[in-house]
Design a protein around this motif. Sequence first.
Motif, PDB file in Angstrom:
ATOM      1  N   GLU A  88       0.845  -1.194   0.000  1.00  0.00           N
ATOM      2  CA  GLU A  88       0.000   0.000   0.000  1.00  0.00           C
ATOM      3  C   GLU A  88       0.881   1.245   0.000  1.00  0.00           C
ATOM      4  N   ILE A  89       0.351   2.324  -0.490  1.00  0.00           N
ATOM      5  CA  ILE A  89       1.111   3.567  -0.603  1.00  0.00           C
ATOM      6  C   ILE A  89       0.443   4.651   0.232  1.00  0.00           C
ATOM      7  N   HIS A  90       1.261   5.388   1.004  1.00  0.00           N
ATOM      8  CA  HIS A  90       0.745   6.537   1.757  1.00  0.00           C
ATOM      9  C   HIS A  90       0.348   7.631   0.780  1.00  0.00           C
ATOM     10  N   THR A  91      -0.791   8.254   1.024  1.00  0.00           N
ATOM     11  CA  THR A  91      -1.181   9.435   0.262  1.00  0.00           C
ATOM     12  C   THR A  91      -1.660  10.484   1.255  1.00  0.00           C
ATOM     13  N   PRO A  92      -1.384  11.764   0.995  1.00  0.00           N
ATOM     14  CA  PRO A  92      -1.833  12.808   1.917  1.00  0.00           C
ATOM     15  C   PRO A  92      -3.351  12.798   2.057  1.00  0.00           C
ATOM     16  N   LEU A  93      -3.826  13.007   3.284  1.00  0.00           N
ATOM     17  CA  LEU A  93      -5.266  13.129   3.489  1.00  0.00           C
ATOM     18  C   LEU A  93      -5.741  14.414   2.816  1.00  0.00           C
ATOM     19  N   PRO A  94      -6.956  14.418   2.305  1.00  0.00           N
ATOM     20  CA  PRO A  94      -7.415  15.546   1.486  1.00  0.00           C
ATOM     21  C   PRO A  94      -7.908  16.751   2.279  1.00  0.00           C
ATOM     22  N   HIS A  95      -7.071  17.285   3.171  1.00  0.00           N
ATOM     23  CA  HIS A  95      -7.435  18.504   3.897  1.00  0.00           C
ATOM     24  C   HIS A  95      -7.267  19.687   2.942  1.00  0.00           C
ATOM     25  N   TYR A  96      -8.217  20.576   2.955  1.00  0.00           N
ATOM     26  CA  TYR A  96      -8.208  21.711   2.038  1.00  0.00           C
ATOM     27  C   TYR A  96      -6.933  22.550   2.180  1.00  0.00           C
ATOM     28  N   ASP A  97      -6.505  22.793   3.415  1.00  0.00           N
ATOM     29  CA  ASP A  97      -5.346  23.648   3.662  1.00  0.00           C
ATOM     30  C   ASP A  97      -4.022  22.904   3.600  1.00  0.00           C
ATOM     31  N   GLY A  98      -4.046  21.615   3.351  1.00  0.00           N
ATOM     32  CA  GLY A  98      -2.820  20.834   3.244  1.00  0.00           C
ATOM     33  C   GLY A  98      -2.710  19.758   4.311  1.00  0.00           C
ATOM     34  N   PRO A  99      -1.829  18.780   4.108  1.00  0.00           N
ATOM     35  CA  PRO A  99      -1.723  17.654   5.016  1.00  0.00           C
ATOM     36  C   PRO A  99      -0.869  17.900   6.263  1.00  0.00           C
ATOM     37  N   TRP A 100      -0.104  18.996   6.293  1.00  0.00           N
ATOM     38  CA  TRP A 100       0.739  19.268   7.462  1.00  0.00           C
ATOM     39  C   TRP A 100      -0.087  19.910   8.569  1.00  0.00           C
ATOM     40  N   PHE A 101       0.165  19.490   9.815  1.00  0.00           N
ATOM     41  CA  PHE A 101      -0.609  19.947  10.969  1.00  0.00           C
ATOM     42  C   PHE A 101       0.357  20.231  12.117  1.00  0.00           C
ATOM     43  N   VAL A 102       0.271  21.433  12.692  1.00  0.00           N
ATOM     44  CA  VAL A 102       1.142  21.842  13.793  1.00  0.00           C
ATOM     45  C   VAL A 102       0.277  22.384  14.923  1.00  0.00           C
ATOM     46  N   GLN A 103       0.604  21.996  16.164  1.00  0.00           N
ATOM     47  CA  GLN A 103      -0.091  22.523  17.340  1.00  0.00           C
ATOM     48  C   GLN A 103       0.926  23.013  18.368  1.00  0.00           C
ATOM     49  N   PHE A 104       0.601  24.142  18.992  1.00  0.00           N
ATOM     50  CA  PHE A 104       1.371  24.666  20.110  1.00  0.00           C
ATOM     51  C   PHE A 104       0.494  24.650  21.344  1.00  0.00           C
ATOM     52  N   GLN A 105       1.124  24.396  22.496  1.00  0.00           N
ATOM     53  CA  GLN A 105       0.409  24.418  23.766  1.00  0.00           C
ATOM     54  C   GLN A 105       1.094  25.417  24.691  1.00  0.00           C
ATOM     55  N   TRP A 106       0.276  26.139  25.461  1.00  0.00           N
ATOM     56  CA  TRP A 106       0.797  27.115  26.405  1.00  0.00           C
ATOM     57  C   TRP A 106       1.624  26.393  27.464  1.00  0.00           C
ATOM     58  N   MET A 107       2.820  26.867  27.716  1.00  0.00           N
ATOM     59  CA  MET A 107       3.759  26.193  28.596  1.00  0.00           C
ATOM     60  C   MET A 107       3.303  26.192  30.052  1.00  0.00           C
ATOM     61  N   ASP A 108       2.713  27.279  30.516  1.00  0.00           N
ATOM     62  CA  ASP A 108       2.373  27.418  31.925  1.00  0.00           C
ATOM     63  C   ASP A 108       0.928  26.991  32.171  1.00  0.00           C
ATOM     64  N   GLY A 109       0.734  25.767  32.550  1.00  0.00           N
ATOM     65  CA  GLY A 109      -0.609  25.307  32.879  1.00  0.00           C
ATOM     66  C   GLY A 109      -1.241  24.422  31.820  1.00  0.00           C
ATOM     67  N   GLY A 110      -0.623  24.285  30.671  1.00  0.00           N
ATOM     68  CA  GLY A 110      -1.144  23.387  29.643  1.00  0.00           C
ATOM     69  C   GLY A 110      -2.432  23.897  29.014  1.00  0.00           C
ATOM     70  N   GLY A 111      -3.014  23.031  28.185  1.00  0.00           N
ATOM     71  CA  GLY A 111      -4.241  23.389  27.487  1.00  0.00           C
ATOM     72  C   GLY A 111      -4.011  24.499  26.476  1.00  0.00           C
ATOM     73  N   ARG A 112      -5.096  25.119  26.060  1.00  0.00           N
ATOM     74  CA  ARG A 112      -5.060  26.284  25.181  1.00  0.00           C
ATOM     75  C   ARG A 112      -4.346  26.020  23.858  1.00  0.00           C
ATOM     76  N   LEU A 113      -4.575  24.862  23.276  1.00  0.00           N
ATOM     77  CA  LEU A 113      -3.923  24.510  22.015  1.00  0.00           C
ATOM     78  C   LEU A 113      -4.273  25.501  20.912  1.00  0.00           C
TER      79      LEU A 113
END
Length: 82
Positions: A27-52
């Motif tokens: 089988e071959i990997h193919t990018p999922l068809p997200h409109y804005d692209g297949p790359w996904f990045v999340q940041f979380q607030w360092m002090d106390g967590g949450g707030r992605l």
Amino acid sequence: MDALQEPKGWFLYRAEHQHTSISYAGEIHTPLPHYDGPWFVQFQWMDGGGRLRSGRGKSLVEAWMNACKKVEEQPLPYGPKV
């Protein structure tokens, strides 16, 4: 290219290229068809967590920059702890 930097007070929670999974040999990997692209990045607030804050893009850099914009556009609901 300059190194990617997290926004101050935030840490990288997730950076991934989202693509189809492979269950069987051949089988071959193919990018999922997200409109804005297949790359996904999340940041979380360092002090106390949450707030992605997340961003998506057609490249890692684009997704990273879009996530940084979300950090700037969406202030912390309770403000940073001092």
